[in-house]
Scaffold this motif. Sequence first.
Motif, mmCIF file in Angstrom:
data_model
loop_
_atom_site.group_PDB
_atom_site.id
_atom_site.type_symbol
_atom_site.label_atom_id
_atom_site.label_comp_id
_atom_site.label_asym_id
_atom_site.label_seq_id
_atom_site.Cartn_x
_atom_site.Cartn_y
_atom_site.Cartn_z
ATOM 1 N N THR A 145 -24.428 -13.632 31.615
ATOM 2 C CA THR A 145 -23.194 -14.402 31.511
ATOM 3 C C THR A 145 -22.426 -13.945 30.279
ATOM 4 O OG1 THR A 145 -24.265 -16.332 32.499
ATOM 5 C CG2 THR A 145 -22.197 -16.699 31.333
ATOM 6 N N VAL A 146 -21.240 -13.441 30.514
ATOM 7 C CA VAL A 146 -20.379 -13.021 29.409
ATOM 8 C C VAL A 146 -19.299 -14.068 29.199
ATOM 9 C CG1 VAL A 146 -18.701 -11.315 28.617
ATOM 10 C CG2 VAL A 146 -20.795 -10.571 29.782
ATOM 11 N N GLU B 30 -21.688 -4.759 25.240
ATOM 12 C CA GLU B 30 -22.660 -3.949 25.954
ATOM 13 C C GLU B 30 -23.637 -4.874 26.660
ATOM 14 O OE1 GLU B 30 -24.936 -0.064 24.822
ATOM 15 O OE2 GLU B 30 -26.220 -1.741 24.194
ATOM 16 N N LEU B 31 -23.832 -4.643 27.933
ATOM 17 C CA LEU B 31 -24.795 -5.411 28.713
ATOM 18 C C LEU B 31 -25.919 -4.467 29.105
ATOM 19 C CD1 LEU B 31 -22.334 -7.362 31.061
ATOM 20 C CD2 LEU B 31 -23.017 -7.858 28.716
ATOM 21 N N ARG B 32 -27.136 -4.885 28.788
ATOM 22 C CA ARG B 32 -28.267 -3.982 28.963
ATOM 23 C C ARG B 32 -28.977 -4.195 30.297
ATOM 24 N NH1 ARG B 32 -31.818 -4.962 23.835
ATOM 25 N NH2 ARG B 32 -31.210 -7.138 24.284
ATOM 26 N N SER C 219 -29.482 -12.740 28.826
ATOM 27 C CA SER C 219 -29.027 -13.726 29.794
ATOM 28 C C SER C 219 -27.611 -14.210 29.473
ATOM 29 C CB SER C 219 -29.977 -14.920 29.834
ATOM 30 O OG SER C 219 -30.042 -15.540 28.561
ATOM 31 N N GLN C 220 -27.275 -14.268 28.189
ATOM 32 C CA GLN C 220 -25.946 -14.706 27.786
ATOM 33 C C GLN C 220 -25.435 -13.827 26.660
ATOM 34 O OE1 GLN C 220 -24.881 -18.714 27.617
ATOM 35 N NE2 GLN C 220 -26.603 -19.499 28.753
ATOM 36 N N GLN D 175 -28.585 -18.380 38.905
ATOM 37 C CA GLN D 175 -29.614 -17.403 39.257
ATOM 38 C C GLN D 175 -29.008 -16.218 39.997
ATOM 39 O OE1 GLN D 175 -33.214 -18.886 41.030
ATOM 40 N NE2 GLN D 175 -33.051 -20.859 40.000
ATOM 41 N N SER D 176 -29.841 -15.233 40.228
ATOM 42 C CA SER D 176 -29.370 -14.026 40.888
ATOM 43 C C SER D 176 -29.347 -14.204 42.398
ATOM 44 C CB SER D 176 -30.277 -12.864 40.509
ATOM 45 O OG SER D 176 -29.745 -11.652 40.986
#
Lengths: 112, 119
Positions: free
Chosen positions: A107-108, A20-22, A9-10, B42-43
């Motif tokens: 959220t990056v 890297e975002l999974r 999530s963050q 949220q999405s």
Amino acid sequence: AQSVTQLDSQVPVFEEAPVELRCNYSSSVSVYLFWYVQYPNQGLQLLLKYLSGSTLVKGINGFEAEFNKSQTSFHLRKPSVHISDTAEYFCAVIGGDYKLSFGAGTTVTVRA
Amino acid sequence: GAVVSQHPSRVICKSGTSVKIECRSLDFQATTMFWYRQFPKQSLMLMATSNEGSKATYEQGVEKDKFLINHASLTLSTLTVTSAHPEDSSFYICSAIPGDGRSSTDTQYFGPGTRLTVL
């Protein structure tokens, strides 16, 4: 039906570090996969998409993603992030129709 | 690139009033447009698919009488939130597919969103 799970999530990251975002998906049919970025109070911008062919997809702003059918994943990577990469990132999938199903978002936050 | 605009970008209204949000494809024609709703942190949740010249298709749980959609031309779709209440406060985003949208792989181009606040 298809769905997408974003596992983080963050993600805090330092400037010039890799990120890297999974993203994992589930679907009973062939899928098309997308990564979108959303800057604060703005709409979504397409980073990249996988439709077919090479499993390594290069997008804008130095991002790339790899489609892995056996692991049902489509992880997004960037070798060196900038402050300007601070944003919300959404993985999305289209299955048998036009409808995009979005993940919950990651959220990056890039810190100097 | 393909550009989609939304108007207004922000709107504040009193409970019980109606609000119209416009979505325009500026440099392309779009048979199909989509309306999404996004709550804070949220999405995006798809509300409805707007088709030029025909009735919109609403997702399950979305009240069609409350969220009126009109796709009167190939470049304009409107979402009217009727008798708005505070729980309707949200970020509304539209997207459009260039052309006749017959391929499911066609890229959706998103508008910048409209922030609705109902007091």
